[in-house]
Structure formats: C-alpha cells, structure tokens
Design a protein around this motif. Structure first.
Motif, mmCIF file in Angstrom:
data_model
loop_
_atom_site.group_PDB
_atom_site.id
_atom_site.type_symbol
_atom_site.label_atom_id
_atom_site.label_comp_id
_atom_site.label_asym_id
_atom_site.label_seq_id
_atom_site.Cartn_x
_atom_site.Cartn_y
_atom_site.Cartn_z
ATOM 1 N N HIS A 112 -52.340 46.203 -194.609
ATOM 2 C CA HIS A 112 -52.858 45.184 -193.702
ATOM 3 C C HIS A 112 -51.833 44.936 -192.595
ATOM 4 C CE1 HIS A 112 -50.421 43.071 -196.757
ATOM 5 N NE2 HIS A 112 -50.086 42.260 -195.771
ATOM 6 N N ASP A 113 -52.240 44.239 -191.541
ATOM 7 C CA ASP A 113 -51.321 43.922 -190.445
ATOM 8 C C ASP A 113 -50.180 43.047 -190.959
ATOM 9 O OD1 ASP A 113 -53.064 45.312 -188.888
ATOM 10 O OD2 ASP A 113 -53.911 43.559 -187.868
ATOM 11 N N LEU A 146 -52.860 50.267 -188.422
ATOM 12 C CA LEU A 146 -52.299 48.977 -188.851
ATOM 13 C C LEU A 146 -51.276 48.491 -187.826
ATOM 14 C CD1 LEU A 146 -51.739 49.612 -192.675
ATOM 15 C CD2 LEU A 146 -53.624 48.403 -191.565
ATOM 16 N N ALA A 147 -51.310 47.209 -187.559
ATOM 17 C CA ALA A 147 -50.357 46.605 -186.614
ATOM 18 C C ALA A 147 -49.168 46.067 -187.398
ATOM 19 C CB ALA A 147 -51.033 45.480 -185.833
ATOM 20 N N CYS A 148 -47.998 46.607 -187.119
ATOM 21 C CA CYS A 148 -46.776 46.150 -187.799
ATOM 22 C C CYS A 148 -45.684 46.012 -186.753
ATOM 23 C CB CYS A 148 -46.369 47.141 -188.887
ATOM 24 S SG CYS A 148 -44.907 46.622 -189.807
ATOM 25 N N ALA A 181 -48.416 43.729 -179.972
ATOM 26 C CA ALA A 181 -47.853 43.491 -181.302
ATOM 27 C C ALA A 181 -46.780 42.415 -181.243
ATOM 28 C CB ALA A 181 -47.278 44.788 -181.869
ATOM 29 N N ARG A 184 -48.448 39.023 -180.873
ATOM 30 C CA ARG A 184 -48.972 38.538 -182.151
ATOM 31 C C ARG A 184 -47.832 38.043 -183.053
ATOM 32 N NH1 ARG A 184 -49.307 40.633 -187.156
ATOM 33 N NH2 ARG A 184 -50.950 39.828 -188.535
#
Length: 477
Positions: A112-113, A146-148, A181, A184
């Motif tokens: 998940h992010d 996925l956003a990391c 990113a 966020r």
C-alpha cells in the motif's frame, strides 16, 4: 494514524512512546528478540527519566505494541520511521547498512502507499539511497504503482531530557522530496505533528538534503562551542582568569547566549563524536574539508586527557600506591550511556599508570564495568585495581584526590567537611566546575577545576614543579 517505528533503541523507543502518548497507534519493530520480550513485559532496556512509565502506560492503553515482525510493521503503517543505528566506521563515515536493510525489507513487503521517514542520523544523500533501494525492490515485484515517499525528519533529543524535547520541541525539521509524492508526505506529516503546531508553528520545511545536513550542522555547532570554551578554560588557567566569569560575561551577549558554554572534560555520547566525524568524512568526499570541525574534534580528544595531565603533574607519572576517587561515569547525567564517555579515557589512563581507582555513578555502574572490561581486554590485570562502589562516600576513604567527571545532581552539594575528613589529601579535580573555589578554600580543600582554581590548588601545583624536576633528574642519572 497507524505509525510503525523500526528500531527500539534510544531514538526509536522515545519516538514510539511519545507518538503513542499523543494518541497514535504505534507498532515498534526490533530484530533483537530479547529486547522485544523485555519491552513486551513492560521493561525498558535503556535509562531515560520517565520513559519506563510512558512505555507501560501506552502499552496498557493498547496504543503501543512491540514485535520482531517486519511484515507486521509494514502492513500496519501509514507512516514508517526508520530509527536504527548508524555506527561510525573506521574512516569516520556513518555505517548505513541497517538503514538500507530496512529499506530493502520495506520494498519487499509493501502492498500500500506509504511515507517512510528517516529518523536515524544519516549523511546527505541517504534519503535518495533509501528511495532507490525501495523503488528497486518494488520494481522487481512489479509494484511500481505504489506511492512511497522517503522523508528526512532528524531527531534533536538530548539524553536525559528526551521526552521533554520530543513533547515540547523548539523546531521540527522535515525534508520532503519534490513532486506529488512529496506533497502527499507533507500533508501526512502535517497531520501527524499537528499537536505540536497548534499555538506556534514549529515545523521547518525544506528539501531532503538540507534536512540531512541540518542535523549534522546543529551538532557540529554545539560541539564547537564546547571545544571553544575548553580551549578558553586552558588559557584562563595560564593567565589567572576564572572561566565561569568569562562564560557569564560572553553569555550575556544575546548573539552568543549561555547554552553549551560550559568548560569540562570534553563531550561524549552517541551524537557529537560520531556526527562530527561523519560530517568531516562527507565534506572531504565532496572536496570541501571542514577545518573548524576538524579542530573541534582534535581539541575534544585532548580535553578528555586533561584531568589525567593534572594528576600526573601533581603526583608524577608513576601512580602506584595512589588511591583516586571518581564521581560520575556516564558521559552526562540522567543516562547510563557510556559511549565516548570521558571517564573511559581517564580511568584507563590512571589504571595504566598504577593507580587504584574507586568510582561511583548512581546509574551507570554496571554499564561502565561492561565497557571498561571491553576497553581493557588486552590488559585484564588493570581491572583488579578498579572498584565500583555503591555510594559517593565509599570511594573517598583515604583517597589522594577526587575527580568529578559527571555532573549528577547528587554530586552538586556534598558534605565537604565530611569529604575532607575521609580523604587522605583534601584535593578535588573538578572536571565539571561544580564547586565554588572560594568556599573550598575556606574549608581547607585544594581545588582545581577546568579554568577555575583556588589558592590551595595553585599552591599544590607550584609545589610539585621542583619535585617533578628532581624526580626526572634522578631517573636520568
């Protein structure tokens, strides 16, 4: 918010407990099973005032859990803090293997992010390295969607006051990467740290490299002030000045202030020595040597031996038959941390010269025995002349001098008359400048501090000069 902290050492445990106290749901992950079992049972592996109560209260409330499972930690997290050790390597650089190992595990487990926060003290460029490691692991798994985002949020915790520093920070430095990113991540951390910014904005936002460098710059500046005052103290001794008066005089200047202007036996602990060396290594690698910081480090190395020099000036190089009392072993009060503690240098040097050393510390005794045993592994016989006592008075009996190495509160106001009567020679070598030279003069106690001394102390030094010259001549003959 669901928060995971990887690393249950000093920084990680304080971060986890304080965030849980603020109402976050925190999982703290550590690979050391014995440590995790201790924490699950309500124990705390380090000494930090108030930390054991904080951990126990939040465990009981269900806001703080401990585990060895990285999979559980990653699955739980909306925000994941990396708070593992970055010990110094032989060349002074920070060892990032533990940080990058966490990054690889995150990349292999993430579904998940996530916002990943570097809380460990790391050199410039580490944020980018962590991002590359995570992105590569995600690419191998086919999870590039996925956003990391990897963020830098260095800690500024003083050992002995870490909970207060975390809960009432003077600033929160956060470096975020560019792009969506990073935006966020900024929104997420703004929410996490909102309780600290309700009445006054404490967050200082910047890019990731600037945040990484800020941590090193802050510690190097503080270390510089300490080494500067130690050099001034040595000059004060030569010219007959009192360094405490000098400190008050320059500290009254608002441009300078009073903080970190105390002369002493040199800085120690896990931060200043390691971080100044890492900063010098980073600077050298980029062709920009840190000449001031290099001098700061050199002064500190010499300062740790200053009290040893005082002892040999007074008593000669051969200390056989001498009983020397030591108050304080940890590098500072309110901790049992012996990392880079000046006491390690002082005690080993005194034992090597034949002295018997009797030492007391209200907290760090067992940790001191462990590290001193390691320090002197090649000379185990020296430890036979080291005695760690349970009370401050016990070390004073028939002592030729008392060396004060840590400014624990229990040492601030001793019964000086009792001290004088117990000692063979009423002589205090005050490595923390705790005492009033004039008061001790009136009590008949010779006093030599760091840039402070009384007439009895000066007389002791003056008497020894011809005696040392005569002894040297005899040895040469």
């Amino acid at each position: 918010m669901n928060v995971t902290v990887v690393g249950a050492g000093y920084v990680g445990l304080v971060t986890a407990a304080c965030l849980a106290e603020l109402g976050q749901r925190v999982v703290c992950v550590d690979h050391d099973q014995a440590r995790v079992v201790l924490l699950q049972a309500g124990g705390v592996p380090i000494y930090e005032p108030g930390l054991d109560e904080l951990v126990q209260r939040n465990q009981q409330a269900g806001r703080l859990r401990f585990t060895t499972s990285m999979a559980l930690g990653v699955e739980h997290a909306e925000v994941l803090f990396i708070a593992v050790g970055t010990p110094p390597q032989e060349d002074g650089s920070a060892d990032l293997q533990h940080v990058l190992a966490v990054a690889r595990q995150v990349g292999r487990l993430l579904t998940h992010d996530l916002v990943v926060v570097n809380k460990s003290t790391v050199p410039v460029g580490t944020g980018e390295a962590v991002q590359r490691v995570i992105d590569e692991a995600l690419r191998v798994r086919g999870c590039q969607g996925l956003a990391c985002a990897v963020v830098s949020n260095p800690e500024f915790l003083k050992e002995g006051a870490a909970i207060e520093d975390f809960m009432r920070p003077d600033r929160i430095v956060i470096g975020v990467p560019p792009g969506p990113a990073g935006a966020r991540a900024r929104e997420c951390l703004s929410q996490l740290y909102a309780p600290f910014n309700r009445h006054h904005e404490r967050t200082v936002w910047m890019d990731v490299p600037s945040a990484e460098l800020t941590k090193y710059a802050a510690n190097a500046m503080l270390a510089t002030r300490i080494s500067f005052m130690n050099e001034m103290a040595l000059l004060a001794d030569r010219v007959g000045a009192d360094i405490d008066a000098v400190r008050r005089g320059i500290g009254a200047d608002q441009r300078i202030g009073h903080s970190f202007l105390y002369a002493g036996t040199g800085y120690g602990g896990s931060c200043f020595p390691k971080d100044t060396r890492a900063l010098m290594h980073t600077a050298a690698a980029h062709g920009s040597p840190m000449r001031v910081v290099s001098a700061v480090e050199a002064v500190n190395r010499m300062q740790k031996r200053h009290l040893v020099g005082m002892v040999t000036q007074l008593m000669g190089e051969d200390l056989s038959g001498r009983r020397l009392a030591v108050w304080g072993l940890s590098f500072k009060p309110n901790t049992n941390d012996m990392r880079e503690a000046p006491s390690r240098v002082v005690i080993q040097a005194l034992l090597a010269r034949g002295a018997t050393v009797l030492a007391h510390d209200p907290v760090a005794g067992s940790e001191a025995r462990r590290v001193l045993t390691e320090d002197m592994a090649a000379q185990p016989g020296l430890l036979q002349r080291l005695h760690l006592e349970e009370s401050p008075e016990a070390v004073l009996l028939d002592a030729d001098a008392l060396l004060v190495l840590t400014e624990w509160k229990c040492f601030h106001s001793p019964d000086f008359a009792r001290l004088r009567d117990l000692m063979r020679e009423p002589l205090i070598l005050d490595g923390r400048n705790l005492y009033d030279p004039a008061l001790l003069q009136a009590l008949g106690i010779a006093y030599l501090g760091i840039g402070r001394r009384n007439a009895l102390g000066v007389a002791r030094l003056a008497l020894t000069a011809p005696m040392q010259a005569a002894a040297k001549a005899l040895r040469a003959a």
